[in-house]
Design a protein around this motif. Structure first.
Motif, PDB file in Angstrom:
ATOM      1  N   ALA A  43       0.915  -1.359   0.041  1.00  0.00           N
ATOM      2  CA  ALA A  43       0.079   0.012   0.061  1.00  0.00           C
ATOM      3  C   ALA A  43       1.002   1.371  -0.110  1.00  0.00           C
ATOM      4  O   ALA A  43       0.619   2.097  -0.606  1.00  0.00           O
ATOM      5  CB  ALA A  43      -0.956  -0.010   1.231  1.00  0.00           C
ATOM      6  N   SER A  44       1.957   1.225   0.683  1.00  0.00           N
ATOM      7  CA  SER A  44       2.859   2.414   0.655  1.00  0.00           C
ATOM      8  C   SER A  44       3.402   2.526  -0.693  1.00  0.00           C
ATOM      9  O   SER A  44       3.837   3.756  -1.152  1.00  0.00           O
ATOM     10  CB  SER A  44       4.030   2.115   1.859  1.00  0.00           C
ATOM     11  OG  SER A  44       3.414   2.052   3.244  1.00  0.00           O
ATOM     12  N   MET A  45       4.038   1.416  -1.205  1.00  0.00           N
ATOM     13  CA  MET A  45       4.525   1.554  -2.629  1.00  0.00           C
ATOM     14  C   MET A  45       3.330   2.068  -3.609  1.00  0.00           C
ATOM     15  O   MET A  45       3.752   3.006  -4.540  1.00  0.00           O
ATOM     16  CB  MET A  45       4.887   0.177  -2.945  1.00  0.00           C
ATOM     17  CG  MET A  45       6.107  -0.467  -2.314  1.00  0.00           C
ATOM     18  SD  MET A  45       6.522  -2.038  -2.730  1.00  0.00           S
ATOM     19  CE  MET A  45       7.092  -1.821  -4.665  1.00  0.00           C
ATOM     20  N   MET A  46       2.325   1.723  -3.431  1.00  0.00           N
ATOM     21  CA  MET A  46       1.252   2.050  -4.395  1.00  0.00           C
ATOM     22  C   MET A  46       0.927   3.761  -4.196  1.00  0.00           C
ATOM     23  O   MET A  46       0.663   4.421  -5.235  1.00  0.00           O
ATOM     24  CB  MET A  46      -0.210   1.453  -4.311  1.00  0.00           C
ATOM     25  CG  MET A  46      -1.204   1.732  -5.058  1.00  0.00           C
ATOM     26  SD  MET A  46      -2.781   0.410  -4.819  1.00  0.00           S
ATOM     27  CE  MET A  46      -3.784   1.422  -5.999  1.00  0.00           C
ATOM     28  N   SER A  47       1.090   3.956  -2.867  1.00  0.00           N
ATOM     29  CA  SER A  47       0.656   5.657  -2.754  1.00  0.00           C
ATOM     30  C   SER A  47       1.846   6.279  -3.248  1.00  0.00           C
ATOM     31  O   SER A  47       1.397   7.347  -3.862  1.00  0.00           O
ATOM     32  CB  SER A  47       0.564   5.669  -1.270  1.00  0.00           C
ATOM     33  OG  SER A  47       0.608   6.948  -0.627  1.00  0.00           O
ATOM     34  N   ALA A  52       3.906  10.132  -7.376  1.00  0.00           N
ATOM     35  CA  ALA A  52       5.091  10.338  -8.262  1.00  0.00           C
ATOM     36  C   ALA A  52       4.507  10.445  -9.560  1.00  0.00           C
ATOM     37  O   ALA A  52       4.967  11.219 -10.645  1.00  0.00           O
ATOM     38  CB  ALA A  52       6.113   9.447  -8.138  1.00  0.00           C
ATOM     39  N   ASN A  53       3.465   9.672  -9.977  1.00  0.00           N
ATOM     40  CA  ASN A  53       2.764   9.882 -11.295  1.00  0.00           C
ATOM     41  C   ASN A  53       1.755  10.759 -11.421  1.00  0.00           C
ATOM     42  O   ASN A  53       0.770  10.279 -12.305  1.00  0.00           O
ATOM     43  CB  ASN A  53       2.762   8.382 -11.714  1.00  0.00           C
ATOM     44  CG  ASN A  53       4.030   7.674 -11.947  1.00  0.00           C
ATOM     45  OD1 ASN A  53       4.628   8.055 -12.728  1.00  0.00           O
ATOM     46  ND2 ASN A  53       4.029   6.588 -10.946  1.00  0.00           N
ATOM     47  N   GLY A  54       1.352  11.566 -10.541  1.00  0.00           N
ATOM     48  CA  GLY A  54       0.206  12.613 -10.831  1.00  0.00           C
ATOM     49  C   GLY A  54      -0.994  11.906 -10.360  1.00  0.00           C
ATOM     50  O   GLY A  54      -2.077  12.290 -10.933  1.00  0.00           O
ATOM     51  N   GLY A  55      -1.091  10.952  -9.452  1.00  0.00           N
ATOM     52  CA  GLY A  55      -2.483  10.334  -9.035  1.00  0.00           C
ATOM     53  C   GLY A  55      -3.012   8.919  -9.426  1.00  0.00           C
ATOM     54  O   GLY A  55      -3.680   8.355  -9.102  1.00  0.00           O
ATOM     55  N   GLY A  56      -1.937   8.418 -10.325  1.00  0.00           N
ATOM     56  CA  GLY A  56      -2.294   6.946 -10.810  1.00  0.00           C
ATOM     57  C   GLY A  56      -1.164   6.164 -10.764  1.00  0.00           C
ATOM     58  O   GLY A  56       0.072   6.852 -10.748  1.00  0.00           O
ATOM     59  N   VAL A  57      -1.207   4.881 -11.003  1.00  0.00           N
ATOM     60  CA  VAL A  57      -0.203   3.768 -10.752  1.00  0.00           C
ATOM     61  C   VAL A  57       0.089   3.509 -12.258  1.00  0.00           C
ATOM     62  O   VAL A  57      -0.887   3.230 -13.048  1.00  0.00           O
ATOM     63  CB  VAL A  57      -0.570   2.538  -9.954  1.00  0.00           C
ATOM     64  CG1 VAL A  57       0.399   1.734 -10.291  1.00  0.00           C
ATOM     65  CG2 VAL A  57      -0.829   2.879  -8.561  1.00  0.00           C
ATOM     66  N   VAL A  58       1.426   3.545 -12.567  1.00  0.00           N
ATOM     67  CA  VAL A  58       1.676   3.357 -14.052  1.00  0.00           C
ATOM     68  C   VAL A  58       1.368   1.820 -14.557  1.00  0.00           C
ATOM     69  O   VAL A  58       1.662   0.819 -13.807  1.00  0.00           O
ATOM     70  CB  VAL A  58       3.098   3.719 -14.194  1.00  0.00           C
ATOM     71  CG1 VAL A  58       3.555   3.267 -15.807  1.00  0.00           C
ATOM     72  CG2 VAL A  58       3.355   5.096 -14.053  1.00  0.00           C
ATOM     73  N   ALA A  59       0.615   1.696 -15.552  1.00  0.00           N
ATOM     74  CA  ALA A  59       0.414   0.306 -15.974  1.00  0.00           C
ATOM     75  C   ALA A  59       1.554  -0.417 -16.378  1.00  0.00           C
ATOM     76  O   ALA A  59       2.383   0.373 -17.277  1.00  0.00           O
ATOM     77  CB  ALA A  59      -0.427   0.398 -17.145  1.00  0.00           C
ATOM     78  N   GLY A  60       2.080  -1.351 -15.973  1.00  0.00           N
ATOM     79  CA  GLY A  60       3.168  -2.156 -16.512  1.00  0.00           C
ATOM     80  C   GLY A  60       4.441  -1.521 -15.491  1.00  0.00           C
ATOM     81  O   GLY A  60       5.671  -2.185 -15.611  1.00  0.00           O
TER      82      GLY A  60
END
Length: 99
Positions: A43-47, A52-60
């Motif tokens: 969860a910390s990594m996802m946050s 870092a990416n402006g609000g979303g997790v990068v696909a891939g």
């Protein structure tokens, strides 16, 4: 000869252990088949990734890849990589610690 046998045994144990424990380790840090566990390292990594990416997790990206592995399993390639890393750690450990 005894030293080579010790290195061989440790390398084998590392390879098998790495391949078997990789899925357990993923679940242990929070990448589970039910999703990312609240309050976990995952969860910390996802946050951090989302910030870092402006609000979303990068696909891939790393978080997405680890979550996929937690959901569907690590597969043959993942098992091979985990086994190879485990073998390397076991072999180097046996070579360095000659008790």
């Amino acid at each position: 000869m005894e030293k080579l046998m010790k290195i061989g045994v440790c390398t084998t144990v590392g390879a098998v252990g790495g391949a078997i424990l990789a899925p357990v380790a993923l679940a242990g840090v929070g990448f589970t088949s039910a999703g990312i566990t609240a309050g976990s390292w995952a969860a910390s990594m996802m946050s951090a990734s989302a910030i870092a990416n402006g609000g979303g997790v990068v696909a891939g990206g790393l978080v997405a890849t680890l979550q996929t592995m937690g959901t569907v399993g690590i597969g043959a390639v993942g098992s091979a990589v985990a086994g190879s890393v485990g073998a390397a750690v076991g072999g180097v450990g046996a070579a360095l610690f000659r008790r």
